[in-house]
Design a protein around this motif. Structure first.
Motif, PDB file in Angstrom:
ATOM      1  N   ASP A  39       0.798  -1.232   0.000  1.00 18.93           N
ATOM      2  CA  ASP A  39       0.000   0.000   0.000  1.00 18.93           C
ATOM      3  C   ASP A  39       0.834   1.287   0.000  1.00 18.93           C
ATOM      4  OD1 ASP A  39       1.136  -0.261   2.472  1.00 18.93           O
ATOM      5  OD2 ASP A  39      -0.710   0.045   3.595  1.00 18.93           O
ATOM      6  N   HIS A  40       2.038   1.253  -0.490  1.00 16.01           N
ATOM      7  CA  HIS A  40       2.925   2.417  -0.379  1.00 16.01           C
ATOM      8  C   HIS A  40       3.846   2.473  -1.594  1.00 16.01           C
ATOM      9  CE1 HIS A  40       5.418   5.411   1.624  1.00 16.01           C
ATOM     10  NE2 HIS A  40       6.476   4.695   1.357  1.00 16.01           N
ATOM     11  N   ASN A  43       7.302   1.037  -3.735  1.00 17.95           N
ATOM     12  CA  ASN A  43       6.881  -0.144  -2.995  1.00 17.95           C
ATOM     13  C   ASN A  43       7.969  -1.179  -2.738  1.00 17.95           C
ATOM     14  OD1 ASN A  43       7.064  -1.058  -5.604  1.00 17.95           O
ATOM     15  ND2 ASN A  43       5.122  -2.129  -5.586  1.00 17.95           N
TER      16      ASN A  43
END
Length: 98
Positions: A39-40, A43
């Motif tokens: 989710d970032h 990644n």
């Protein structure tokens, strides 16, 4: 169970470590897992290599601060989960539906 892919690699499992969701994907035909944030961005966290011997975490420079190489607890949690997934990968593939 449905097998999921990230960047063309099969995800063997997910794990939340210190509030972040991580995905562990198998690098085909290698004793290694690609480690990413689910989710970032950026990644890529790095790769856990040498899973057939003495596992090592090769960190990507972009997320080195999150990994906190000077804090062995987070690195140990990543390595422990990667080792557990590697040991059970055959079972994962036997029970997947595609």
């Amino acid at each position: 169970m449905t097998l999921r892919f990230t960047d063309g690699l099969p995800v063997l499992g997910y794990r939340e470590i210190d509030g972040r969701a991580l995905a562990f994907a198998w690098v085909w035909h290698e004793p290694a897992l690609r480690l990413t944030f689910a989710d970032h961005h950026p990644n890529l966290i790095g790769h856990v290599t040498h899973l057939d011997g003495l596992p090592r975490l090769a960190a990507a420079p972009d997320n080195l601060a999150w990994l906190r190489q000077d804090d062995p607890a987070r690195t140990r949690a990543v390595l422990d989960h990667a080792i557990d997934l590697w040991r059970t990968k055959d079972r994962v593939f036997r029970h997947c539906e595609g």
